[in-house]
Design an enzyme around this catalytic site. Structure first.
Site: not given
Ligand code: GLY
Length: 421
Positions: A128, A186
């Site tokens: 992330d 994502d």
């Protein structure tokens, strides 16, 4: 990965990367689309309110922490440390709001909270880093041109690169069990950090990883209708697919709403850097899946999953599909979609672009209504209400979320930019 694809990657990837370096990352622009003056006025009003809201939020966030969400029933602000995937959105939103307002209190808060994130540049345990560092330091660099921020971003790109496995052709998303080598849709969003790193350094290894990941994801995450699975789990030794699953969606076979928005935004962004028409086609196909979906509500703010149970039929009377009818909405999925559609509208023929912009406009108008946007002083200082973080995980259900705010503000600023260029 088959031998055929290995060969194709070796052939195509240098071409793409060459294009990226030569182009200065300016994707093909279609004829200029005009923003609507009335919406520009509404956006200015919404941005002013957002500044007021974030001034309230700023006064609640304890030292050393970063906001995540607000639980209205308990009147409780939930925060995280810098390692959580959403840690960069708060500073990112503050930078955007400073850009609009020139209010230096917002800038000071953004920069102060960034100090907490600095150690994350060396974090190799998360995929992330794109979200965490590019949305925060990336916006800081864009506005302040700070060499320190640039170094932090480049170290972050190096850390993210360590999670790439050339046999799989992807960056690994999670290290947790029971997964083997999970890749979630994502993760397309984290490629922006890598593509940027090649653009500023000329080191093509970052872009090589990014386009290889985008290609593998294009091949394995998408169904024939261009909806995407949430998670594809690979065998790290062979690259074989072990399973296609969901973690945050309704079912393995369903279309989790935010995942569809991440895919749309991700491929539009990869096209911006590479000019490769395959990525533009992919983004257009994803847009088609979303925008023609019979389960997209009339106000264009998606239910939390396009296949969530309890969605009223498209022809149901009595306003069953009116605002907030049916299953929970995910305002974050709507905000990400609006921002992506504004960008996509610039890369296609004017008629098609106008269609994307029409939907983005509808989303911005609806998110700016009292249904989704909080009255100043309420909602713990967050801007939008009604997002869903992880419904199957019983976490962050029908709440404000920092990333819903971030992409809503980004969408409005992108819309304002249409008037300037
Ligand atoms: N993992 C990012 C999200 O929940 O969308």
């Amino acid at each position: 990965m088959s031998l055929y694809f290995c060969r194709m990657y070796r052939l195509i990837t240098p071409l793409l990367i060459g294009c990226l370096l030569a182009s200065g990352a300016r994707a093909q622009k279609s004829e200029r689309l005009q923003p609507k003056p009335a919406l520009l006025r509404l956006i200015d009003g919404s941005l002013r309110q957002a500044v007021n809201q974030y001034e309230i939020l700023m006064s609640h966030v304890p030292p050393g922490r970063l906001p995540k969400t607000w639980y209205a029933n308990a009147q409780r602000l939930e925060t995280s440390d810098a390692g959580w995937w959403t840690s960069g959105f708060y500073s990112g939103t503050l930078f955007y709001l400073y850009e609009f307002s020139h209010d230096t209190a917002l800038l000071d808060e953004a920069q102060n909270r960034l100090k907490l994130l600095e150690p994350e540049q060396f974090n190799k345990s998360t995929h992330d880093l794109g979200f965490m560092m590019y949305c925060s330091f990336g916006n800081g660099l864009r506005l302040l041109d700070s060499p320190r921020y640039k170094d932090i971003l480049l170290n972050s790109a190096r850390s993210l690169s360590t999670r790439f496995n050339p046999i799989v052709g992807c960056i690994k998303s999670w290290d947790s069990k029971p997964w083997h080598f999970p890749v979630i849709i994502d993760n397309m969003m984290n490629l922006e950090l890598l593509l940027w790193a090649t653009q500023v350094t000329g080191d093509t290894s970052f872009a090589h990883i990014a386009v290889t990941h985008a290609n593998t994801t294009m091949r394995n995450h998408f169904r024939p209708d261009y909806s995407s699975y949430h998670v594809v789990d690979y065998d790290s030794a062979t690259g074989a697919i072990i399973a296609k699953k969901t973690a945050q969606g309704y079912a393995d076979s369903s279309a989790w709403a935010r995942g569809q928005s991440w895919g749309l935004y991700g491929y539009t962004m990869v096209y911006r850097f590479t000019h490769d028409p395959r990525y533009l086609e992919q983004a257009r196909h994803i847009a088609h899946f979303i925008l023609t979906n019979p389960n997209l509500p009339a106000d264009k703010i998606p239910y939390w999953d396009y296949n969530a149970p309890g969605i009223p039929p498209a022809n149901a009377g009595g306003g069953a599909r009116a605002a907030m009818g049916g299953p929970l909405r995910d305002a974050s999925a709507g905000a990400i979609m609006a921002s992506a559609l504004i960008e996509l509208s610039k890369y296609v023929a004017p008629k098609e672009g106008r269609g994307y912009l029409d939907v983005a406009e509808e989303i911005i108008v609806n998110l700016s209504s009292n249904t989704y946007k909080a009255v100043v002083g309420s909602n713990g200082g967050f801007i939008l209400k009604h997002s869903v973080g992880n419904l199957p995980g019983h976490s962050e259900i029908d709440v404000p979320l920092t990333y819903a705010d971030y992409y809503y503000i980004e969408a409005m600023l992108r819309y304002k930019e249409l008037a300037q260029k």
